[in-house]
Design an enzyme around this catalytic site. Structure first.
Site, mmCIF file in Angstrom:
data_model
loop_
_atom_site.group_PDB
_atom_site.id
_atom_site.type_symbol
_atom_site.label_atom_id
_atom_site.label_comp_id
_atom_site.label_asym_id
_atom_site.label_seq_id
_atom_site.Cartn_x
_atom_site.Cartn_y
_atom_site.Cartn_z
ATOM 1 N N TYR A 27 -2.265 -1.301 10.371
ATOM 2 C CA TYR A 27 -2.186 -1.416 8.907
ATOM 3 C C TYR A 27 -0.821 -0.930 8.413
ATOM 4 O O TYR A 27 -0.141 -1.607 7.642
ATOM 5 C CB TYR A 27 -3.319 -0.585 8.303
ATOM 6 C CG TYR A 27 -3.528 -0.784 6.811
ATOM 7 C CD1 TYR A 27 -4.270 -1.850 6.327
ATOM 8 C CD2 TYR A 27 -2.996 0.115 5.884
ATOM 9 C CE1 TYR A 27 -4.481 -2.028 4.969
ATOM 10 C CE2 TYR A 27 -3.194 -0.053 4.524
ATOM 11 C CZ TYR A 27 -3.938 -1.116 4.074
ATOM 12 O OH TYR A 27 -4.142 -1.291 2.721
ATOM 13 N N SER B 179 0.867 -1.178 0.000
ATOM 14 C CA SER B 179 0.000 0.000 0.000
ATOM 15 C C SER B 179 0.904 1.228 0.000
ATOM 16 O O SER B 179 2.089 1.125 0.333
ATOM 17 C CB SER B 179 -0.846 -0.015 1.278
ATOM 18 O OG SER B 179 -1.449 1.243 1.517
HETATM 19 N N1 NAD Z 1 -8.573 -0.661 -1.777
HETATM 20 C C1 NAD Z 1 -7.530 0.108 -1.575
HETATM 21 O O1 NAD Z 1 -7.594 1.346 -1.672
HETATM 22 C C2 NAD Z 1 -6.197 -0.470 -1.227
HETATM 23 C C3 NAD Z 1 -5.104 0.396 -1.201
HETATM 24 C C4 NAD Z 1 -3.853 -0.108 -0.886
HETATM 25 C C5 NAD Z 1 -3.713 -1.449 -0.604
HETATM 26 N N2 NAD Z 1 -4.791 -2.262 -0.631
HETATM 27 C C6 NAD Z 1 -4.572 -3.671 -0.288
HETATM 28 O O2 NAD Z 1 -5.074 -4.490 -1.320
HETATM 29 C C7 NAD Z 1 -5.497 -5.748 -0.767
HETATM 30 C C8 NAD Z 1 -6.899 -6.038 -1.262
HETATM 31 O O3 NAD Z 1 -7.763 -5.019 -0.800
HETATM 32 P P1 NAD Z 1 -9.194 -4.719 -1.451
HETATM 33 O O4 NAD Z 1 -9.349 -3.256 -1.465
HETATM 34 O O5 NAD Z 1 -9.379 -5.493 -2.698
HETATM 35 O O6 NAD Z 1 -10.130 -5.275 -0.268
HETATM 36 P P2 NAD Z 1 -11.426 -6.191 -0.277
HETATM 37 O O7 NAD Z 1 -11.990 -6.076 1.095
HETATM 38 O O8 NAD Z 1 -12.302 -5.905 -1.431
HETATM 39 O O9 NAD Z 1 -10.796 -7.651 -0.476
HETATM 40 C C9 NAD Z 1 -9.999 -8.258 0.496
HETATM 41 C C10 NAD Z 1 -10.366 -9.739 0.585
HETATM 42 O O10 NAD Z 1 -9.547 -10.325 1.614
HETATM 43 C C11 NAD Z 1 -10.349 -11.266 2.292
HETATM 44 N N3 NAD Z 1 -9.846 -11.510 3.635
HETATM 45 C C12 NAD Z 1 -9.888 -10.653 4.698
HETATM 46 N N4 NAD Z 1 -9.418 -11.256 5.796
HETATM 47 C C13 NAD Z 1 -9.062 -12.520 5.422
HETATM 48 C C14 NAD Z 1 -8.532 -13.631 6.129
HETATM 49 N N5 NAD Z 1 -8.317 -13.581 7.452
HETATM 50 N N6 NAD Z 1 -8.279 -14.768 5.444
HETATM 51 C C15 NAD Z 1 -8.541 -14.833 4.110
HETATM 52 N N7 NAD Z 1 -9.061 -13.818 3.408
HETATM 53 C C16 NAD Z 1 -9.321 -12.681 4.051
HETATM 54 C C17 NAD Z 1 -11.733 -10.633 2.347
HETATM 55 O O11 NAD Z 1 -12.749 -11.589 2.588
HETATM 56 C C18 NAD Z 1 -11.830 -9.962 0.982
HETATM 57 O O12 NAD Z 1 -12.500 -10.770 0.030
HETATM 58 C C19 NAD Z 1 -5.379 -5.589 0.759
HETATM 59 O O13 NAD Z 1 -4.178 -6.190 1.207
HETATM 60 C C20 NAD Z 1 -5.323 -4.097 0.955
HETATM 61 O O14 NAD Z 1 -4.644 -3.739 2.134
HETATM 62 C C21 NAD Z 1 -6.034 -1.810 -0.936
#
Ligand code: NAD
Length: 258
Positions: free
Chosen positions: A153, A140
């Site tokens: 985080y 991130s």
């Molecule tokens: N959306 C953003 O702006 C953003 C920005 C920077 C980084 N990220 C990173 O990208 C990754 C994906 O994020 P996203 O935005 O697609 O989120 P999202 O919530 O849409 O998807 C994340 C998925 O991870 C799964 N998950 C959560 N806890 C879990 C566990 N204990 N075991 C197995 N699966 C689990 C959830 O069920 C979900 O389907 C994350 O690591 C997040 O930190 C996202």
């Protein structure tokens, strides 16, 4: 496309948290490019995502060390190898440090840092054996810089960037690359929840959180599409990126530029 240097055709890819958001788009993109996709998630959406792309679903809770170890084992059992590991599962929880619940803090570090370490540890041997592998860690902008109220985080994501660099140095000679992707604010469920949380924590409107807090430092004032992150994840998994390792790639609309 199949013989393009950007292709991942014929590869076996495990994507954690592939049931929604960024992970789901990566699963789609890899499958379209001809990879065998294994979707992990803790929720039923993982099954839907796997069905959508004709892939496999393995339910596992990455906050549990034994489940994570079993996920590696079950993934290897499908095709005898995992060529591409995308450590993507994650979630956000926002509290001032003195109010952050101990268990939540520890669980977030478990899912976003300890589980990636375990999966790397258990899957690297099959990559080494074949002299090819790709590890992509979804970090991130908060793996590079900090924002308040996100101590768990930020710590997990900064740690994940450190893990990326360390493992890259250890496995480079075996044809394995290890990179982190550092997205800014991507339009997914995780961000929607964050916007609402921040609105409550800061006592300001949802619109003000998006415009004045989240996107304030960005050069391009819009949320990023998950498809854009998936395109970068395909590039890093392809042969075109074979000399890129130990890097933390920002895809953040200029968020960390200042
Ligand atoms: N959306 C953003 O702006 C953003 C920005 C920077 C980084 N990220 C990173 O990208 C990754 C994906 O994020 P996203 O935005 O697609 O989120 P999202 O919530 O849409 O998807 C994340 C998925 O991870 C799964 N998950 C959560 N806890 C879990 C566990 N204990 N075991 C197995 N699966 C689990 C959830 O069920 C979900 O389907 C994350 O690591 C997040 O930190 C996202």
């Amino acid at each position: 496309m199949a013989d393009s240097i950007y292709s991942v055709a014929g590869r076996v890819a495990l994507i954690t948290g592939g049931g929604s958001g960024i992970g789901r788009e990566i699963a789609k993109r890899y499958a379209e490019s001809g990879a065998t996709v294994i979707v992990n998630d803790i929720r039923d959406v993982g099954q839907q995502a796997a069905d959508e792309v004709g892939g496999h679903f393995i339910r596992a809770d990455l906050s549990d060390m034994e489940s994570t170890r079993r996920l590696a084992e079950q993934s290897l059992a499908i095709e005898g190898r995992v060529d591409i590991l995308v450590n993507n599962a994650g979630y956000q929880n926002i509290h001032p440090v003195e109010e952050f619940p101990d268990e939540t803090w520890a669980e977030m570090v478990q899912v976003m840092l300890v589980a990636p370490f375990q999966l790397i540890k258990y899957l690297v041997p099959s990559m080494k054996a074949q002299g090819w592998g790709r590890i992509i860690n979804m970090a991130s902008i908060h793996g590079l810089v900090a924002s308040p109220y996100k101590s768990a985080y930020n710590s997990a994501k900064h740690g994940l960037v450190g893990l990326t660099k360390t493992v890259a140095l250890e496995v480079g000679e075996f044809g394995i690359t290890v990179n982190a992707i550092c997205p800014g604010y991507v339009s997914t469920q995780l961000v929607e929840v964050q916007i609402e949380d921040q609105s409550k924590t800061r006592g300001i409107s949802v619109d003000d959180v998006t415009e004045k807090v989240m996107l304030e430092p960005a050069a391009i004032k819009r949320l990023i599409d998950p498809e854009e992150v998936a395109a970068l994840a395909q590039f890093l998994a392809s042969d075109a990126a074979r000399s890129i390792t130990g890097s933390a790639y920002s895809i953040d609309a200029g968020w960390v530029a200042r």
